[in-house]
Scaffold this active site. Structure first.
Site, PDB file in Angstrom:
ATOM      1  N   ARG A   1      -1.049   5.903   0.817  1.00 17.79           N
ATOM      2  CA  ARG A   1      -0.827   6.686  -0.402  1.00 17.79           C
ATOM      3  C   ARG A   1      -0.127   7.990  -0.037  1.00 17.79           C
ATOM      4  O   ARG A   1      -0.652   8.806   0.709  1.00 17.79           O
ATOM      5  CB  ARG A   1      -2.167   6.949  -1.109  1.00 17.79           C
TER       6      ARG A   1
ATOM      7  N   ASN B   1       3.928   5.316  -4.844  1.00 15.22           N
ATOM      8  CA  ASN B   1       2.491   5.162  -5.116  1.00 15.22           C
ATOM      9  C   ASN B   1       2.333   4.430  -6.440  1.00 15.22           C
ATOM     10  O   ASN B   1       2.888   4.859  -7.449  1.00 15.22           O
ATOM     11  CB  ASN B   1       1.819   6.538  -5.274  1.00 15.22           C
TER      12      ASN B   1
ATOM     13  N   ASP C   1      11.672   7.921  -3.740  1.00 14.26           N
ATOM     14  CA  ASP C   1      10.550   7.769  -4.655  1.00 14.26           C
ATOM     15  C   ASP C   1      11.017   6.936  -5.857  1.00 14.26           C
ATOM     16  O   ASP C   1      12.207   6.887  -6.153  1.00 14.26           O
ATOM     17  CB  ASP C   1      10.098   9.174  -5.089  1.00 14.26           C
ATOM     18  N   ARG C   2      10.075   6.293  -6.551  1.00 13.05           N
ATOM     19  CA  ARG C   2      10.483   5.457  -7.686  1.00 13.05           C
ATOM     20  C   ARG C   2      10.378   6.218  -9.014  1.00 13.05           C
ATOM     21  O   ARG C   2      11.386   6.711  -9.514  1.00 13.05           O
ATOM     22  CB  ARG C   2       9.618   4.175  -7.710  1.00 13.05           C
ATOM     23  N   ASP C   3       9.162   6.355  -9.543  1.00 16.17           N
ATOM     24  CA  ASP C   3       8.995   6.919 -10.887  1.00 16.17           C
ATOM     25  C   ASP C   3       9.426   8.383 -10.934  1.00 16.17           C
ATOM     26  O   ASP C   3       8.947   9.209 -10.157  1.00 16.17           O
ATOM     27  CB  ASP C   3       7.539   6.772 -11.345  1.00 16.17           C
TER      28      ASP C   3
END
Ligand SMILES: [Mg+2]
Ligand SMILES: [Zn+2]
Length: 190
Positions: free
Chosen positions: A108, A52, A9-11
């Protein structure tokens, strides 16, 4: 030859959770991330970001900014001799205001479209692959894709553990302090 992947995941997992990254100045890498990605590179794991980015559909950011942020991420990693194999993102949201992106989609998270995109791009050894993220959604993504999911305590992680996890039937396969500890646990042979 098939290689296992860590879908990251990024954030909140790679960079500080800042709500919508609506300006490049809000992209701040978390400590230890380049070293962690380098570790995956050295150990033969594909390092693939799955994120997302509904801010695009909602009109809080745009594709240009997404690409600018990802270029900065890749540059920051390269400085530490680390590299991502791929970045897959979902710009959609059903309640978006930008017509091009305002829709139901199959990418998503926790829907598995981003992982399927990655599987079309790489020969992935899925049984040996993992998702790492700071939301229960990331764990759900992992399980929908039939792989293991690790929840990290960075970003929304602590709050997710306290408020969301108790209401979920879904259980993370492991809870780690951060991305580095998640990857160490993976490399220990789990
Ligand atoms: Mg996150
Ligand atoms: Zn999508």
């Amino acid at each position: 030859m098939k290689r296992p992947a860590v879908f990251i995941d990024r954030d909140g997992t790679i960079n500080e959770q800042m709500g919508y990254i609506n300006h490049i100045s809000r992209f701040v890498l978390l400590p230890g991330v380049p070293e962690t990605v380098r570790l995956l590179n050295e150990k033969g794991f594909l390092a693939i970001v799955v994120t997302n980015q509904a801010g695009v559909a909602r009109g809080y950011s745009n594709m240009e900014l997404i690409h600018e942020v990802h270029a900065l991420l890749e540059k920051s990693l390269k400085k530490e001799k680390a590299s991502l194999d791929g970045i897959f993102f979902c710009p959609h949201h059903p309640l978006g205001v930008v017509p091009e992106y305002a829709r139901e989609c199959d990418c998503r998270k926790p829907k598995t479209g981003l992982i399927e995109q990655a599987q079309r791009a790489f020969d992935i050894d899925m049984p040996r692959s993992f998702v790492v993220g700071d939301r229960c959604n990331d764990v759900e993504l992992a399980h929908r894709a039939g792989i293991r999911g690790i929840l990290v305590k960075t970003g929304y992680g602590m709050g997710e553990i306290e408020h969301v996890l108790p209401k979920k039937r879904e259980r993370p396969d492991h809870i780690a302090q951060d991305l580095l500890h998640a990857v160490r646990w993976i490399l220990e042979g789990n």
